[in-house]
Scaffold this motif. Structure first.
Motif, PDB file in Angstrom:
ATOM      1  N   GLY B  93       0.817  -1.209   0.000  1.00 45.35           N
ATOM      2  CA  GLY B  93       0.000   0.000   0.000  1.00 45.35           C
ATOM      3  C   GLY B  93       0.852   1.260   0.000  1.00 45.35           C
ATOM      4  O   GLY B  93       0.583   2.210  -0.730  1.00 45.35           O
ATOM      5  N   VAL B  94       1.910   1.224   0.792  1.00 44.36           N
ATOM      6  CA  VAL B  94       2.778   2.382   0.888  1.00 44.36           C
ATOM      7  C   VAL B  94       3.510   2.616  -0.433  1.00 44.36           C
ATOM      8  O   VAL B  94       3.643   3.745  -0.899  1.00 44.36           O
ATOM      9  CB  VAL B  94       3.770   2.163   2.052  1.00 44.36           C
ATOM     10  N   ALA B  95       3.947   1.528  -1.072  1.00 40.39           N
ATOM     11  CA  ALA B  95       4.653   1.661  -2.349  1.00 40.39           C
ATOM     12  C   ALA B  95       3.695   2.192  -3.413  1.00 40.39           C
ATOM     13  O   ALA B  95       4.040   3.081  -4.197  1.00 40.39           O
ATOM     14  CB  ALA B  95       5.245   0.317  -2.773  1.00 40.39           C
ATOM     15  N   LEU B  96       2.482   1.660  -3.443  1.00 45.39           N
ATOM     16  CA  LEU B  96       1.515   2.124  -4.428  1.00 45.39           C
ATOM     17  C   LEU B  96       1.186   3.589  -4.197  1.00 45.39           C
ATOM     18  O   LEU B  96       1.114   4.380  -5.139  1.00 45.39           O
ATOM     19  CB  LEU B  96       0.251   1.256  -4.346  1.00 45.39           C
ATOM     20  N   SER B  97       1.015   3.956  -2.926  1.00 43.18           N
ATOM     21  CA  SER B  97       0.660   5.341  -2.647  1.00 43.18           C
ATOM     22  C   SER B  97       1.819   6.267  -2.993  1.00 43.18           C
ATOM     23  O   SER B  97       1.616   7.367  -3.505  1.00 43.18           O
ATOM     24  CB  SER B  97       0.210   5.481  -1.199  1.00 43.18           C
TER      25      SER B  97
END
Lengths: 263, 355
Positions: B93-97
């Protein structure tokens, strides 16, 4: 928390995730085997990110950040933000709560938590009394009991056994010799012991207990692993009303290298 | 500690934050000895970590014999399990965000998401069905959507809908409740309804100043990869730190609270629904696994199980802690009660209609 600390926390967290998956199988104590590759990927990502951050910092990005940074007392600045008074912010620092990311690292490297065992079974005793009620799903067994020849020993997972025992109105289990593997949990009242196994959907926090009561023979040590052969003690009356299912043991063998602790 | 700010539009006549060349800031430039002090502190940090690693090695040798308390080990296992189960989702999630922040231009969102917030909300709710992941992934993503100019109400709807109605969760629910397709339908309908209604309420009554989003000033010249890295580290530190808080709380409750008392209320119609909703909040089970746990709560009515699966992905301890990390406590104090009330109302409505 300064940037070097952030980078090192990420590296340690990545190292913990990789330690639990690559050189050891520790992660099987906590999550499903299918999580392995994802944990490795996450571990590598965090370690790389942490190293990248530390290198960038050492190369001198710090000076630039100093331009953005507030000097002075961090606490006072934070207080001002809470009350909406200040708007500038130094995005190079992390909140104190981020130190807690070291707790999982400590857990892996210092405690190395084992799989859930007899304590978890005893403390959740009544919750696990009955498996899912049929609700239109009877006839859906995945245990291969029907396919096995009459008289053959059928290896079943405890989950499958318990499902059969509670749900199968045809009582196909009656009289069949089955083989179960699980760990021992001495019964609270001292009468016999349970052969138990935890069923896990995703991680140990959602583990559900399946167990069967064995009253013949000596009570083995808690958390020792056993493979037992024997038959289901067919209860009288409605299957739904049964509190716990019993098992008559004919053969019993201690397992020295327990398998994946969860089903 | 100084990672707090108010949203951009409240700045009024103030200079934009983060511009290093605003004259007002010059007074705040560090003293001349800054570099040296900083260097000293950096070395200190490295020493601190070296000491920590040594302590861990010593601790491991010493503890492995000492730590035999079953209760503690059970707690430690559940805590570690929650953390490591959430970690891949959080990193994803953090990478996508971070990728959304660094590489997708703001104009792209404006093309896909309706400008009018009340119409953007249902669109955001339905697009929640596209993100396979649990709530740990959606919190940082929602944060970055708001920063990129998506209406907060729409981003929050996405935050609520994504963990509840995505394909992985729907399949898990269908597997758990095999032979009961109405349960899957009810979960989808109730979760989507709750997310959209909460979004609309936020459109009408929500205020942007309740959200404490780091505006993350980016210099125009800053490289995209550097923005990506900064965004990722920032979200990991905030959401990750609070994820651990949530994990601590959930593990403690998991071990400490005896479940016997659950059974005593299983027969009462409304109370049993509220009790399972409360249990969902306290246990903080990942949305991809909660259907299996709901199934195991055999003495409860279908509506109560539905409440467990609808409330869990929308409100739970882990999520509350993470939302506090990304959006601030002022936001959480208003958003969480709203979510809980709407989720319960949606459960009773859909449960009454379908189950």
């Amino acid at each position: 928390m300064n940037r070097i600390a952030q980078g090192l926390v990420l590296v340690l967290l990545g190292a913990a995730a990789l330690t639990a998956t690559v050189p050891t199988n520790m992660y099987l104590n906590w999550v499903k085997p299918a999580f392995g590759p994802f944990l490795i990927a996450a571990g590598v990502t965090m370690a790389v990110l942490g190293v990248w951050l530390v290198i960038a910092e050492l190369r001198g990005e710090a000076e630039e950040h100093a331009h953005h940074a507030h000097t002075g007392d961090d606490e006072a600045v934070a207080e001002a933000y809470v009350h909406g008074g200040d708007h500038g912010h130094d995005h190079s620092r992390a909140p104190r709560v981020a130190w807690l990311l070291l707790l999982p690292v400590l857990a892996v490297f210092v405690v190395a938590p084992p799989a859930l065992g007899s304590y978890a079974v005893q403390s959740t005793a009544s919750e696990s009394a009955a498996p899912p009620r049929p609700e239109g799903r009877s006839g859906q067994f995945d245990d291969g009991l029907e396919e096995a020849a009459e008289g053959e020993v059928v290896p079943l997972e405890l989950r499958q056994f318990v499902m059969r025992a509670w749900i199968d109105e045809d009582r196909a289990l009656a009289g069949r010799t089955v083989e179960l593997t699980g760990f021992a949990v001495p019964a609270d009242d001292g009468e016999g012991w349970y052969l138990a196994r935890l069923q896990m959907a995703c991680c140990a926090a959602d583990a559900v207990v399946n167990k069967v009561l064995i009253t013949d023979g000596a009570v083995p040590e808690a958390d020792s692993w056993w493979t037992v052969r024997g038959t289901w003690v067919e209860p009288e009356g409605e299957l739904y009303d049964v509190n716990e299912h019993r098992f008559t043991v004919t053969e019993l063998e201690e397992v020295t290298d327990p398998p994946d602790p969860y089903e | 500690m100084s990672e707090r700010t108010t949203p951009q539009h409240t700045h009024g006549g103030e200079p934009p934050p983060g511009d290093p060349f605003v004259p007002a800031r010059e007074a705040e430039l560090p003293p001349d000895d800054w570099g040296r002090r900083r260097g000293g502190r950096r070395t200190g940090t490295v020493w601190l970590f070296a000491a920590l690693i040594t302590a861990m090695a010593v601790g491991h040798a010493w503890f492995s014999d000492q730590l035999t308390g079953s209760a503690f080990l059970t707690w430690a296992t559940i805590f570690t399990a929650i953390c490591f189960q959430a970690l891949p989702f959080l990193v994803f999630g953090v990478a996508l965000s971070a990728a959304l922040t660094a590489f997708v231009p703001t104009s792209a969102y404006q093309r896909f998401i309706p400008r009018k917030a009340s119409r953007a909300v249902p669109v955001a709710g339905l697009s929640g069905a596209l993100l396979p992941g649990c709530e740990c992934a959606s919190v940082p993503i929602a944060g970055s959507l708001i920063r990129r100019g998506v209406a907060p109400a729409a981003a929050l709807t996405f935050l609520l809908a994504a963990p509840a109605i995505n394909p992985v969760v729907m399949i898990a629910t269908a597997v758990a409740f095999a032979g009961q397709p109405e349960m899957v339908l009810a979960r989808f309908a109730a979760s989507l309804l709750a997310a959209v209604v909460i979004g609309w309420i936020w459109v009408r009554f929500g205020r942007t100043e309740w959200l404490r989003l780091p505006s993350r000033p980016t210099d125009p010249g800053e490289s995209k990869w550097r923005v990506f890295r900064e965004s990722m580290v920032h979200d990991m530190m905030h959401a990750g730190g609070y994820l651990v808080v949530g994990g601590l709380a959930a593990a403690t409750i998991n071990v400490m609270v005896p479940r016997e008392w659950l059974l005593t209320v299983a027969g009462m119609p409304v109370v049993s629904v509220l009790v399972l909703a409360l249990l969902a909040i306290l246990l903080s089970i990942c949305s991809e696994a909660d259907a299996f746990v709901a199934l195991s709560l055999t003495d409860f009515s279908p509506t109560a199980k539905l409440a467990f699966m609808v409330v869990g992905p929308i409100v739970d301890l882990k999520l509350i802690a993470m939302q506090a990390g990304v959006f601030g406590w002022r936001f959480v104090a208003r958003f969480v009660p709203l979510c809980l009330i709407v989720a319960l109302a949606a459960t009773f409505l859909i449960g009454g209609l379908i189950l």
